[in-house]
Design a protein around this motif. Sequence first.
Motif, PDB file in Angstrom:
ATOM      1  N   ASN A 141      37.352  38.820  44.980  1.00 55.92           N
ATOM      2  CA  ASN A 141      36.072  38.509  44.924  1.00 55.92           C
ATOM      3  C   ASN A 141      35.506  38.475  46.116  1.00 55.92           C
ATOM      4  OD1 ASN A 141      35.743  38.338  42.038  1.00 55.92           O
ATOM      5  ND2 ASN A 141      36.809  36.320  42.179  1.00 55.92           N
ATOM      6  N   ASN A 142      35.980  38.193  47.264  1.00 52.93           N
ATOM      7  CA  ASN A 142      35.495  38.169  48.552  1.00 52.93           C
ATOM      8  C   ASN A 142      35.357  39.753  49.023  1.00 52.93           C
ATOM      9  OD1 ASN A 142      35.232  35.271  48.785  1.00 52.93           O
ATOM     10  ND2 ASN A 142      37.091  35.098  50.279  1.00 52.93           N
ATOM     11  N   ALA A 143      36.258  40.548  48.776  1.00 55.10           N
ATOM     12  CA  ALA A 143      36.187  41.912  49.084  1.00 55.10           C
ATOM     13  C   ALA A 143      35.047  42.377  48.584  1.00 55.10           C
ATOM     14  CB  ALA A 143      37.806  42.522  48.877  1.00 55.10           C
ATOM     15  N   VAL A 144      34.755  42.162  47.222  1.00 58.83           N
ATOM     16  CA  VAL A 144      33.742  42.758  46.528  1.00 58.83           C
ATOM     17  C   VAL A 144      32.402  42.232  47.085  1.00 58.83           C
ATOM     18  CG1 VAL A 144      32.640  43.004  44.473  1.00 58.83           C
ATOM     19  CG2 VAL A 144      34.928  43.008  44.235  1.00 58.83           C
ATOM     20  N   SER A 145      32.229  40.928  47.345  1.00 54.87           N
ATOM     21  CA  SER A 145      31.084  40.518  48.000  1.00 54.87           C
ATOM     22  C   SER A 145      30.778  41.146  49.562  1.00 54.87           C
ATOM     23  CB  SER A 145      31.326  39.246  48.297  1.00 54.87           C
ATOM     24  OG  SER A 145      31.235  38.435  47.003  1.00 54.87           O
ATOM     25  N   ALA A 146      32.020  41.283  50.314  1.00 54.88           N
ATOM     26  CA  ALA A 146      31.685  41.968  51.541  1.00 54.88           C
ATOM     27  C   ALA A 146      31.572  43.505  51.424  1.00 54.88           C
ATOM     28  CB  ALA A 146      32.802  41.665  52.507  1.00 54.88           C
ATOM     29  N   GLY A 147      31.826  44.249  50.181  1.00 55.54           N
ATOM     30  CA  GLY A 147      31.691  45.528  50.011  1.00 55.54           C
ATOM     31  C   GLY A 147      32.882  46.240  51.002  1.00 55.54           C
ATOM     32  N   VAL A 148      34.135  45.725  50.876  1.00 51.55           N
ATOM     33  CA  VAL A 148      35.467  46.207  51.604  1.00 51.55           C
ATOM     34  C   VAL A 148      36.476  46.458  50.511  1.00 51.55           C
ATOM     35  CG1 VAL A 148      35.028  45.217  53.845  1.00 51.55           C
ATOM     36  CG2 VAL A 148      36.385  44.120  52.109  1.00 51.55           C
ATOM     37  N   TYR A 149      37.318  47.239  50.577  1.00 42.96           N
ATOM     38  CA  TYR A 149      38.579  47.349  49.743  1.00 42.96           C
ATOM     39  C   TYR A 149      39.477  46.599  49.827  1.00 42.96           C
ATOM     40  CZ  TYR A 149      36.515  52.102  49.418  1.00 42.96           C
ATOM     41  OH  TYR A 149      35.445  53.121  49.177  1.00 42.96           O
ATOM     42  N   VAL A 150      40.394  46.091  48.794  1.00 39.48           N
ATOM     43  CA  VAL A 150      41.437  45.319  48.690  1.00 39.48           C
ATOM     44  C   VAL A 150      42.846  45.774  48.138  1.00 39.48           C
ATOM     45  CG1 VAL A 150      40.425  44.415  46.649  1.00 39.48           C
ATOM     46  CG2 VAL A 150      42.054  42.941  47.939  1.00 39.48           C
ATOM     47  N   ILE A 151      43.755  45.559  48.862  1.00 38.11           N
ATOM     48  CA  ILE A 151      45.116  45.949  48.292  1.00 38.11           C
ATOM     49  C   ILE A 151      45.424  44.817  47.767  1.00 38.11           C
ATOM     50  CG2 ILE A 151      47.173  46.697  48.925  1.00 38.11           C
ATOM     51  CD1 ILE A 151      45.992  48.119  51.268  1.00 38.11           C
ATOM     52  N   VAL A 152      46.065  44.633  46.466  1.00 43.69           N
ATOM     53  CA  VAL A 152      46.703  43.595  45.669  1.00 43.69           C
ATOM     54  C   VAL A 152      48.074  43.852  45.711  1.00 43.69           C
ATOM     55  CG1 VAL A 152      46.859  42.464  43.192  1.00 43.69           C
ATOM     56  CG2 VAL A 152      44.655  43.314  44.167  1.00 43.69           C
ATOM     57  N   ASP A 153      48.658  42.984  46.758  1.00 44.33           N
ATOM     58  CA  ASP A 153      50.295  43.387  46.923  1.00 44.33           C
ATOM     59  C   ASP A 153      51.037  42.298  46.216  1.00 44.33           C
ATOM     60  OD1 ASP A 153      52.663  43.713  48.259  1.00 44.33           O
ATOM     61  OD2 ASP A 153      52.178  42.479  49.859  1.00 44.33           O
ATOM     62  N   TRP A 154      52.029  42.869  45.485  1.00 42.92           N
ATOM     63  CA  TRP A 154      53.381  41.885  44.828  1.00 42.92           C
ATOM     64  C   TRP A 154      54.225  41.946  45.905  1.00 42.92           C
ATOM     65  CZ3 TRP A 154      53.712  39.309  40.163  1.00 42.92           C
ATOM     66  CH2 TRP A 154      54.871  39.070  39.613  1.00 42.92           C
ATOM     67  N   HIS A 155      54.292  40.871  46.666  1.00 46.14           N
ATOM     68  CA  HIS A 155      55.171  40.913  47.944  1.00 46.14           C
ATOM     69  C   HIS A 155      56.490  40.383  47.658  1.00 46.14           C
ATOM     70  CE1 HIS A 155      54.341  41.718  52.225  1.00 46.14           C
ATOM     71  NE2 HIS A 155      55.188  40.799  52.497  1.00 46.14           N
ATOM     72  N   ALA A 156      57.186  41.254  47.222  1.00 50.40           N
ATOM     73  CA  ALA A 156      58.600  41.173  46.917  1.00 50.40           C
ATOM     74  C   ALA A 156      59.662  42.083  47.494  1.00 50.40           C
ATOM     75  CB  ALA A 156      58.743  40.822  45.417  1.00 50.40           C
ATOM     76  N   HIS A 157      60.528  41.658  47.521  1.00 49.87           N
ATOM     77  CA  HIS A 157      61.779  42.708  48.131  1.00 49.87           C
ATOM     78  C   HIS A 157      62.723  42.958  46.818  1.00 49.87           C
ATOM     79  CE1 HIS A 157      60.709  42.702  52.257  1.00 49.87           C
ATOM     80  NE2 HIS A 157      60.988  41.366  52.458  1.00 49.87           N
ATOM     81  N   GLU A 158      62.892  42.317  45.919  1.00 47.24           N
ATOM     82  CA  GLU A 158      63.522  42.443  44.687  1.00 47.24           C
ATOM     83  C   GLU A 158      62.796  42.479  43.394  1.00 47.24           C
ATOM     84  OE1 GLU A 158      67.816  41.674  45.592  1.00 47.24           O
ATOM     85  OE2 GLU A 158      66.835  39.779  45.778  1.00 47.24           O
TER      86      GLU A 158
END
Length: 263
Positions: A141-158
């Motif tokens: 939501n902050n990225a949308v407000s600021a007009g920037v892109y956002v990567i949604v990262d499932w930060h896992a190794h397995e």
Amino acid sequence: MGEGRSGRAHDRAERPEARKALSRRADQAATRIAAAADATTTPPPTTPPPTTGTPVERHGQLRVCGTTMCDRSGARVQLRGISSMWLNWETAPYAENLSALTWMRDNWNLQVIRASMGVEPAGAYLSNPGKARAQVETIINNAVSAGVYVIVDWHAHEAQNNQSQAVAFFGDLARRYGHLPNVIWEPYNEPLQVSWTNVIKPYHQAVVSAIRAADPDNIVVLGTPTWSQAAVWNYGHFTSISPPCSCFGSACGGSALPTRPGR
């Protein structure tokens, strides 16, 4: 006889001036011909890409084109930005601060922020999904407000060990945020040294199918073996799919966020 000699002398006197006049006319004709040729062979100037507005206002919907990334007008784009810490370990949550994000956009030329949601450690998504999801959605939501892109990262190794949870997570977020051009999906941060064909690819296919059921457009970044350093191109039939390449510091070839001129 005298008049004949005088006439010939007069002709000789006029010849240099006549030659100069002919030379000037020839130069003028050559100039006109060259201008006409330029008018027929030189393509009209194209409209330059916009230089004002937020990154999303300038570029809009992104897509994979060949081996690079393009914006809505087909121009090649390279996004530069930052990643959060593993959100479960972030003690000073700058990544969830809209004012900080806007400042980095305006002062560091930030175009993208990555929400690195830890999955496996204590306090991460598997043990505290409500908190982890709220952190990610705040960053979106902050990225949308600021007009920037956002990567949604499932930060896992397995991640393959928790495929059903990943499918549910990305399927739900795609239904609610997939209509926004800001969002880039990353379902598997850095797989270990495991099989692409037997382990990683089946996982990606399951998660991408859940994303594409609600979001047909936004780019999906698919991790590859050996901490996303192995090149893999056999992704199947999905569109807007991109392989990552993990690097750190000087290994990335220089500063990731150049400041504005004069700063």
